[in-house]
Motif scaffolding. Structure first.
Motif, PDB file in Angstrom:
ATOM      1  N   VAL A 268      -5.050  -0.542  -6.523  1.00  0.00           N
ATOM      2  CA  VAL A 268      -5.177  -1.171  -7.841  1.00  0.00           C
ATOM      3  C   VAL A 268      -6.009  -2.430  -7.605  1.00  0.00           C
ATOM      4  CG1 VAL A 268      -2.993  -0.241  -8.711  1.00  0.00           C
ATOM      5  CG2 VAL A 268      -3.011  -2.465  -7.573  1.00  0.00           C
ATOM      6  N   PRO A 269      -6.592  -3.020  -8.636  1.00  0.00           N
ATOM      7  CA  PRO A 269      -7.452  -4.185  -8.414  1.00  0.00           C
ATOM      8  C   PRO A 269      -6.802  -5.264  -7.557  1.00  0.00           C
ATOM      9  CG  PRO A 269      -7.689  -3.438 -10.663  1.00  0.00           C
ATOM     10  CD  PRO A 269      -6.591  -2.613 -10.060  1.00  0.00           C
ATOM     11  N   TYR A 270      -7.503  -5.640  -6.478  1.00  0.00           N
ATOM     12  CA  TYR A 270      -7.118  -6.730  -5.569  1.00  0.00           C
ATOM     13  C   TYR A 270      -5.918  -6.400  -4.683  1.00  0.00           C
ATOM     14  CZ  TYR A 270     -10.175  -8.992  -8.923  1.00  0.00           C
ATOM     15  OH  TYR A 270     -11.238  -9.277  -9.736  1.00  0.00           O
ATOM     16  N   VAL A 271      -5.566  -5.116  -4.585  1.00  0.00           N
ATOM     17  CA  VAL A 271      -4.485  -4.685  -3.691  1.00  0.00           C
ATOM     18  C   VAL A 271      -5.037  -3.568  -2.813  1.00  0.00           C
ATOM     19  CG1 VAL A 271      -2.169  -3.709  -3.480  1.00  0.00           C
ATOM     20  CG2 VAL A 271      -2.686  -5.304  -5.342  1.00  0.00           C
ATOM     21  N   THR A 272      -5.327  -3.909  -1.548  1.00  0.00           N
ATOM     22  CA  THR A 272      -5.931  -2.961  -0.615  1.00  0.00           C
ATOM     23  C   THR A 272      -4.909  -2.505   0.410  1.00  0.00           C
ATOM     24  OG1 THR A 272      -8.122  -3.956  -0.867  1.00  0.00           O
ATOM     25  CG2 THR A 272      -7.735  -2.678   1.133  1.00  0.00           C
ATOM     26  N   ALA A 273      -4.859  -1.200   0.657  1.00  0.00           N
ATOM     27  CA  ALA A 273      -3.950  -0.617   1.646  1.00  0.00           C
ATOM     28  C   ALA A 273      -4.762   0.108   2.708  1.00  0.00           C
ATOM     29  CB  ALA A 273      -2.967   0.340   0.977  1.00  0.00           C
ATOM     30  N   SER A 274      -4.207   0.157   3.906  1.00  0.00           N
ATOM     31  CA  SER A 274      -4.874   0.802   5.033  1.00  0.00           C
ATOM     32  C   SER A 274      -4.203   2.134   5.345  1.00  0.00           C
ATOM     33  CB  SER A 274      -4.810  -0.120   6.259  1.00  0.00           C
ATOM     34  OG  SER A 274      -5.420   0.481   7.371  1.00  0.00           O
TER      35      SER A 274
ATOM     36  N   SER B  91       4.088  -5.140  -0.907  1.00  0.00           N
ATOM     37  CA  SER B  91       4.113  -6.575  -0.634  1.00  0.00           C
ATOM     38  C   SER B  91       2.836  -7.245  -1.125  1.00  0.00           C
ATOM     39  CB  SER B  91       4.288  -6.822   0.871  1.00  0.00           C
ATOM     40  OG  SER B  91       5.466  -6.221   1.358  1.00  0.00           O
ATOM     41  N   LYS B  92       1.689  -6.613  -0.875  1.00  0.00           N
ATOM     42  CA  LYS B  92       0.419  -7.155  -1.344  1.00  0.00           C
ATOM     43  C   LYS B  92       0.390  -7.230  -2.869  1.00  0.00           C
ATOM     44  CE  LYS B  92      -2.992  -7.955   0.514  1.00  0.00           C
ATOM     45  NZ  LYS B  92      -3.569  -9.243   0.993  1.00  0.00           N
ATOM     46  N   ALA B  93       0.944  -6.218  -3.524  1.00  0.00           N
ATOM     47  CA  ALA B  93       0.967  -6.211  -4.989  1.00  0.00           C
ATOM     48  C   ALA B  93       1.855  -7.323  -5.526  1.00  0.00           C
ATOM     49  CB  ALA B  93       1.447  -4.848  -5.496  1.00  0.00           C
ATOM     50  N   LEU B  94       3.001  -7.561  -4.870  1.00  0.00           N
ATOM     51  CA  LEU B  94       3.874  -8.657  -5.290  1.00  0.00           C
ATOM     52  C   LEU B  94       3.180  -9.997  -5.102  1.00  0.00           C
ATOM     53  CD1 LEU B  94       7.390  -7.622  -3.901  1.00  0.00           C
ATOM     54  CD2 LEU B  94       6.522  -7.356  -6.231  1.00  0.00           C
ATOM     55  N   ALA B  95       2.462 -10.141  -3.977  1.00  0.00           N
ATOM     56  CA  ALA B  95       1.755 -11.397  -3.725  1.00  0.00           C
ATOM     57  C   ALA B  95       0.642 -11.622  -4.736  1.00  0.00           C
ATOM     58  CB  ALA B  95       1.180 -11.397  -2.302  1.00  0.00           C
ATOM     59  N   ALA B  96      -0.007 -10.539  -5.161  1.00  0.00           N
ATOM     60  CA  ALA B  96      -1.075 -10.646  -6.160  1.00  0.00           C
ATOM     61  C   ALA B  96      -0.522 -10.889  -7.557  1.00  0.00           C
ATOM     62  CB  ALA B  96      -1.933  -9.382  -6.158  1.00  0.00           C
TER      63      ALA B  96
ATOM     64  N   ASP C 194      -0.892 -12.095   6.464  1.00  0.00           N
ATOM     65  CA  ASP C 194      -1.883 -11.189   5.888  1.00  0.00           C
ATOM     66  C   ASP C 194      -1.529 -10.800   4.455  1.00  0.00           C
ATOM     67  OD1 ASP C 194      -3.225 -11.251   8.300  1.00  0.00           O
ATOM     68  OD2 ASP C 194      -2.219  -9.464   9.072  1.00  0.00           O
ATOM     69  N   VAL C 195      -0.235 -10.669   4.183  1.00  0.00           N
ATOM     70  CA  VAL C 195       0.203 -10.300   2.835  1.00  0.00           C
ATOM     71  C   VAL C 195      -0.175 -11.370   1.823  1.00  0.00           C
ATOM     72  CG1 VAL C 195       2.280 -10.112   1.403  1.00  0.00           C
ATOM     73  CG2 VAL C 195       2.063  -8.714   3.454  1.00  0.00           C
ATOM     74  N   THR C 196      -0.027 -12.620   2.194  1.00  0.00           N
ATOM     75  CA  THR C 196      -0.217 -13.712   1.240  1.00  0.00           C
ATOM     76  C   THR C 196      -1.664 -14.193   1.141  1.00  0.00           C
ATOM     77  OG1 THR C 196       0.484 -15.231   2.999  1.00  0.00           O
ATOM     78  CG2 THR C 196       2.155 -14.534   1.405  1.00  0.00           C
ATOM     79  N   VAL C 197      -2.592 -13.584   1.897  1.00  0.00           N
ATOM     80  CA  VAL C 197      -4.018 -13.891   1.742  1.00  0.00           C
ATOM     81  C   VAL C 197      -4.550 -13.084   0.555  1.00  0.00           C
ATOM     82  CG1 VAL C 197      -6.312 -13.724   2.771  1.00  0.00           C
ATOM     83  CG2 VAL C 197      -4.370 -14.444   4.165  1.00  0.00           C
ATOM     84  N   LEU C 198      -4.966 -13.774  -0.499  1.00  0.00           N
ATOM     85  CA  LEU C 198      -5.407 -13.112  -1.727  1.00  0.00           C
ATOM     86  C   LEU C 198      -6.922 -13.127  -1.846  1.00  0.00           C
ATOM     87  CD1 LEU C 198      -2.760 -14.575  -4.212  1.00  0.00           C
ATOM     88  CD2 LEU C 198      -2.647 -12.459  -2.864  1.00  0.00           C
ATOM     89  N   GLU C 199      -7.462 -12.087  -2.457  1.00  0.00           N
ATOM     90  CA  GLU C 199      -8.903 -11.986  -2.650  1.00  0.00           C
ATOM     91  C   GLU C 199      -9.337 -12.851  -3.830  1.00  0.00           C
ATOM     92  OE1 GLU C 199     -10.656  -8.050  -2.560  1.00  0.00           O
ATOM     93  OE2 GLU C 199      -8.771  -7.232  -1.810  1.00  0.00           O
ATOM     94  N   ASN C 200     -10.555 -13.374  -3.730  1.00  0.00           N
ATOM     95  CA  ASN C 200     -11.153 -14.105  -4.849  1.00  0.00           C
ATOM     96  C   ASN C 200     -11.460 -13.120  -5.969  1.00  0.00           C
ATOM     97  OD1 ASN C 200     -13.287 -15.350  -6.545  1.00  0.00           O
ATOM     98  ND2 ASN C 200     -13.064 -17.024  -5.092  1.00  0.00           N
TER      99      ASN C 200
END
Length: 459
Positions: free
Chosen positions: A381-387, A150-155, A335-341
């Protein structure tokens, strides 16, 4: 606006060990991140002007294929910060082009409702029955492959980067969980990735080439004719020969009977994906707009059944399923849709590239470097963080002991028969010896060869 300079690899290593003299080159302002880097050079960027209190860059760019060399050089120095990628983002030239110069893929927002619901189901499966729907929390769901996807799709990552996410997530999980749970996760992950891929295909309006996926696509498009056509074929495999139009006229009790029959039919044909998906679809029709049957289906230990259930349910009623458990899905969506600068410092504990460099030291060496207990955040992967849950050393020891105990129950293992005869003989001999010592101390002279229980008491 950023501050930028170009350093040699050696100067950058010296900079990392707090040597301000390494900043010999001129530092200037820059509005863009350069992708072209000469061999052996490092482009360094700061989000604020460098100072003696802010020497470490927030972002560096290195040539393709040189990340491992740089990280290895830093690991050789005990004074350098570690993990470096928790303080400074390290990108290759190709990754800069991917994230700064190419347009990002836009995925419809409805896809997130599906992948987040899959994260709920996956979290329950990872708990091995210890967590039910009511016990789920956002932190638990963030430790799933579905959340990372989900984070990767949002990024908006590309298809090639998305393909790297799956093996990297499994690699990290296996590194942290070295017990038998990693095998079970690997077995289920192939089903998870099939569902996530199907969801992404539907979001991009591509018709899947297999029946359960086609039914999902038809529901998404609202194509009733296609739904009936696909369901006509799938329902036969679930032994539920009823049209969708007829099914819609039935009351809840009658639909529940169809579900019970479909579950019984699974015992005959668990390996058939269409019959599993048909059973999952019937479950969504018994209690529409909810995940009421999630725990029941999860108890059957069929990952495909659980995931097809949440996929069909979330396509039919995305807002309702996100709102379950007081809006649990909506909190995860936030949380998924919050993207890193793109130019800011990383938020993860370590990037995947540095984790691989630290792998030879073992998980315990990495644990001492983390900022929190029992959890590690990895930038896959860049800008996609998993816990990931990080079990303590005591918990891992218990798992190893449990694994050895389980191995005693393996087929062909025969426990040794207790030697009761030998044990009784030894006890009798010990009793005789103790009595002999007692007599010697008291000056008696009974024969030591006579067992104590046959000897008359001395008055």
């Amino acid at each position: 606006m950023m501050w930028h300079t170009t350093l040699s690899r050696r100067d950058f290593v010296e900079l990392c060990i707090d040597n301000a003299g390494a900043l010999k080159a001129n530092i200037g302002r820059s509005e863009v991140v350069e992708a072209e880097v000469n061999t052996g050079a490092v482009h360094a960027y700061w989000d604020t002007e460098p100072s003696p209190f802010n020497l470490l860059p927030s972002l560096i760019v290195v040539p393709d294929g040189e990340v491992n060399q740089l990280l290895t050089a830093l690991l050789a120095s005990p004074q350098s910060p570690s993990p470096l990628t928790s303080l400074c983002r390290v990108l290759t030239s190709s990754e800069v082009k991917e994230n700064f110069f190419l347009s990002r893929n836009a995925v419809p927002r409805f896809c997130f409702a599906i992948t987040i619901c899959m994260a709920l189901a996956e979290a329950m499966m990872l708990s091995d029955g210890r967590i039910g729907l009511r016990q789920l929390a956002p932190a638990t769901c963030k430790r799933t492959l579905s959340y990372a996807w989900s984070k990767a799709l949002a990024a908006g990552v590309s298809a090639s980067v998305l393909a790297e996410l799956f093996p990297r997530w499994l690699d990290v999980y296996s590194f942290i969980h070295s017990d038998e749970s990693a095998f079970e996760v690997r077995r289920n992950a192939s089903v998870v990735i099939r569902m996530l891929t199907t969801c992404t295909q539907i979001g991009l309006e591509t018709i899947p080439d297999f029946e359960p996926g086609q039914l999902a696509y038809a529901i998404f498009k609202g194509d009733e004719a296609l739904q009936e056509n696909v369901w006509h074929s799938m329902s036969k495999r679930a032994d539920a020969k009823v049209s969708l139009r007829q099914f819609a006229t039935l009351n809840r009790e009658a639909r529940g009977m169809y579900l019970q029959e479909a579950i019984r039919h699974l015992d005959l044909n668990k390996g058939d994906e269409s019959s599993v998906a048909a059973c999952a679809f019937i479950a969504t029709q018994v209690a529409p707009g909810s995940l009421e049957h999630l725990e029941l289906l999860n108890s059957l230990r069929l990952p495909g059944l659980v995931l097809w259930y949440v996929l069909y349910a979330s396509i039919q009623a995305p807002q309702q399923v996100l709102a379950i458990q007081n809006g649990l899905g909506h909190r995860i969506l936030r949380d998924v849709t919050v993207l890193e600068n793109l130019t800011s410092r990383p938020v993860a504990d370590v990037a995947f590239s540095e984790l691989k460099a630290l792998e030879r030291l073992g998980p315990d060496a990495l644990l001492r470097k983390l900022g929190h207990t029992s959890e590690i955040e990895v930038e896959l992967v860049p800008y996609v963080t998993a816990s990931f849950t990080y079990p303590s050393r005591l918990a891992r020891s218990r798992n190893e002991i449990a694994g050895r105990q389980m191995s005693l129950d393996a087929p062909g293992y025969m426990p040794p028969e207790p030697k009761h005869g030998n044990l009784l003989e030894k006890l009798d001999q010990a009793t005789v010896l103790l009595n002999q010592i007692s007599r010697e101390l008291s000056g008696t002279s009974d024969s030591p060869s006579t067992p104590s229980h046959h000897r008359a008491k001395r008055k």
